[in-house]
Enzyme design. Structure first.
Site, short mmCIF file in Angstrom:
data_model
loop_
_atom_site.label_atom_id
_atom_site.label_comp_id
_atom_site.label_asym_id
_atom_site.label_seq_id
_atom_site.Cartn_x
_atom_site.Cartn_y
_atom_site.Cartn_z
N TYR A 25 12.64 -4.10 -5.72
CA TYR A 25 11.52 -4.11 -6.65
C TYR A 25 10.46 -3.04 -6.43
CZ TYR A 25 7.11 -5.66 -8.72
OH TYR A 25 5.92 -5.70 -9.40
N GLY B 182 -0.05 0.18 -5.04
CA GLY B 182 -1.30 -0.55 -4.87
C GLY B 182 -2.31 -0.11 -5.89
N CYS C 13 0.83 -1.20 0.00
CA CYS C 13 0.00 0.00 0.00
C CYS C 13 0.86 1.25 0.00
CB CYS C 13 -0.88 0.04 1.24
SG CYS C 13 -1.95 -1.39 1.40
N ASN D 71 0.08 1.15 5.80
CA ASN D 71 0.90 0.31 4.92
C ASN D 71 1.67 -0.66 5.80
OD1 ASN D 71 3.96 0.88 3.02
ND2 ASN D 71 2.54 -0.80 2.89
N GLY D 72 1.57 -1.96 5.48
CA GLY D 72 2.28 -2.98 6.26
C GLY D 72 1.30 -4.03 6.75
P1 AMP Z 1 8.00 -14.94 -12.31
O1 AMP Z 1 9.02 -15.31 -13.36
O2 AMP Z 1 6.63 -15.45 -12.70
O3 AMP Z 1 8.42 -15.37 -10.97
O4 AMP Z 1 7.85 -13.36 -12.30
C1 AMP Z 1 8.95 -12.56 -12.05
C2 AMP Z 1 8.51 -11.12 -12.08
O5 AMP Z 1 7.66 -10.83 -10.97
C3 AMP Z 1 9.69 -10.17 -11.99
O6 AMP Z 1 9.65 -9.31 -13.11
C4 AMP Z 1 9.46 -9.39 -10.72
O7 AMP Z 1 9.78 -8.05 -10.92
C5 AMP Z 1 8.00 -9.55 -10.44
N1 AMP Z 1 7.71 -9.52 -9.01
C6 AMP Z 1 8.44 -9.94 -8.00
N2 AMP Z 1 7.84 -9.75 -6.81
C7 AMP Z 1 6.69 -9.14 -7.06
C8 AMP Z 1 5.62 -8.62 -6.26
N3 AMP Z 1 5.62 -8.77 -4.96
N4 AMP Z 1 4.62 -8.03 -6.90
C9 AMP Z 1 4.60 -7.93 -8.21
N5 AMP Z 1 5.57 -8.39 -9.03
C10 AMP Z 1 6.60 -8.99 -8.48
#
Ligand code: AMP
Length: 491
Positions: free
Chosen positions: A274, A28, A2, A129-130
């Site tokens: 990320y 979010g 969030c 958030n959290g």
């Molecule tokens: P996958 O290969 O299906 O594991 O997807 C990897 C992608 O998911 C990478 O591009 C990451 O940037 C993204 N990713 C990692 N953690 C999250 C998260 N918590 N929320 C959204 N995307 C994520």
């Protein structure tokens, strides 16, 4: 995950919160809301006494003779929810907002924030958030004592604790409530003429204070300050509760209300890997810079003989720049992202996620064909997206695809507010690096080491004691038993 935002002492408070939320949209995308407080509002004939968390429109807790909290919230994106008309229903010079992606409580309007409550200490609205790791336990206790919950969100627990606190003064009740919750919280709480901001003693999630002329602002990330041309003052410290007040002077004032003792900090490293926007300064470090350093370190740890470095946009962009600069291999935009598709992972429905991967990215044949590619992304979660990207690049004629990840293998879920899936869905929880390489059909795979990542964030003498790396290392800063209990209740 969030985003929270708040402002005091600005005649266009709701409009500025709207802009702030616009800049925090990446945190979010399920719902968004703004609550404002006016001291001389008129009585609304509709929605009188609407309970916490219900009705997205015109929900008001009416306290005849003022003050009044107004709230507008809805499922969807900030830009779609807030029209001129809706913003005009948010009068007052003090307001807070929230963008939500559910990590505790489902994706539905009743869980959208800010949550509003009428308490014996006055009306309040709360953005959080959290994740609270003892949220479910506290909720059970409160329900046994007769509390009625209107949402599934752990945030409501904080409101109940405030409302039921024996402390008669709101400020003391807030401190009392926060002393009972455990886990991650960065909050903004609206009260007449004031916004309280607080961060848990571990400081899991970011929260920064800023100034805009005579107004004070609080935000999850500094990118929101840049948009409204506010200057960052400082972070809310781990364990600190502050209040921003419309005072007797023209300018809003900032006062430290309380400091909870903090044994160690546990700033979420994944904010840098990320989650946060690259133009933000998070935990005192610019995110783009730390991502470039992750990439440079990755190049040192896992060099490849290749023709081109290609990022997975947007998550791998800055790490790929760092990798290219360090390795001397040219950087190219070999994958083009369709910006009109949401972040695939963030969409809660499985059908949309699968569909999203296909429509989101497309290789540039002229850049990819015949090349040995270093493909950079920030993390692998389930491995399904990465596999599809590697396949696509090969279909477009790539000779070799060497995947490099600018963080260590994601082996454990997050209990502090990032939506990492359960352990069994995390590919690295059960597979070795070689098995993952095989699954995603890459020619080679290399992950950044834990130490390399911590050194690259470069903030403080002892990053081991400053950052939470639990999703990579299993070193959870708060007791495991509580997390297991919470996870079992959530499952
Ligand atoms: P996958 O290969 O299906 O594991 O997807 C990897 C992608 O998911 C990478 O591009 C990451 O940037 C993204 N990713 C990692 N953690 C999250 C998260 N918590 N929320 C959204 N995307 C994520």
């Amino acid at each position: 995950m969030c985003g929270v935002f708040g402002i005091v002492n600005h005649k266009d408070a709701a409009n500025l919160v709207y802009l702030g939320l616009y800049a925090l949209q990446h945190r979010g995308q399920e719902s968004a809301g703004i609550a404002s407080v006016s001291l001389d509002g008129t009585l609304s004939e509709t929605n009188i006494g609407t309970p916490i968390g219900s009705s997205g429109t015109g929900e008001q807790i009416i306290a005849p003779g003022t003050p009044q909290i107004h709230v507008e919230k809805e499922m969807g994106h900030v830009a779609d929810i807030f029209t001129h008309e809706r913003l005009s229903r948010l009068p007052g010079d003090t307001a807070i907002g929230h963008v939500r992606y559910s990590t505790a409580g489902g994706s539905m309007l009743c869980n959208a924030q800010p949550l509003v409550a009428s308490t014996s200490k006055g009306p309040v609205a709360l953005s959080h958030n959290g994740n609270l790791i003892n949220g479910a336990e506290l909720r059970r206790q409160l329900e046994e004592e007769g509390a009625i919950f209107n949402t599934m969100s752990d945030t409501e627990v904080i409101l109940h604790l405030i409302a039921r606190s024996r402390e008669r003064d709101l400020e003391r009740a807030l401190i009392d409530a926060l002393s009972r919750v455990k886990g991650a919280y960065s909050i903004a709480m609206l009260a007449p003429g004031r916004v309280y901001a607080a961060r848990d003693p571990y400081g899991f999630r970011p929260l920064v204070l800023g100034r805009l002329a005579d107004s004070l602002v609080v935000s999850s990330e500094t990118c929101a300050f840049d948009l409204i041309e506010a200057d960052a003052i400082r972070e809310v410290r781990a364990g600190e509760v502050v209040v921003m007040e419309c005072g007797t002077t023209a300018a809003a004032t900032l006062r430290v209300v309380h400091q909870f003792p903090s044994q160690r900090e546990a700033r979420c490293i994944f904010e840098h890997v990320y989650f946060s926007r690259p133009d933000s300064v998070v935990f005192g470090t610019n995110v783009a810079e730390s991502r470039k350093r992750f990439g440079a370190q990755l190049a040192r740890e896992h060099p490849v003989d290749a023709d081109v470095v290609i990022p997975v946009p947007d998550s791998g962009l800055f790490a790929a720049l760092g990798y290219a600069q360090e390795s001397g291999i040219p950087f190219q935009f070999g994958l083009v992202r369709n910006h009109y598709v949401g972040r695939t992972f963030i969409e809660p429905k499985q059908t949309i996620r699968n569909f999203g991967v296909k429509v989101k990215l497309n290789p540039v044949r002229e850049i990819v064909a015949g090349k040995r590619i270093v493909l950079i992304d920030d993390s692998i979660v389930r491995g399904t997206t990465s596999k599809k990207i590697v396949r696509m690049l090969k279909q477009f004629g790539a000779k070799e695809v060497h995947m490099r990840i600018s963080s260590p293998p994601t082996t454990g879920p997050c209990y502090y507010g990032i939506d990492t899936p359960q352990r069994r869905e995390l590919i690295a929880s059960s597979k070795s690096v070689e098995e993952i390489r095989n699954f995603i059909e890459a020619d080679s795979l290399g992950y950044l080491s834990e130490q390399g990542m911590l050194n690259a964030v470069r903030n403080g003498d002892d990053p081991q004691r400053l950052y939470c790396t639990a999703c990579f290392t299993g070193k959870y800063p708060i007791l495991q038993e509580e997390q297991n209990l919470e996870a079992a209740l959530r499952a």
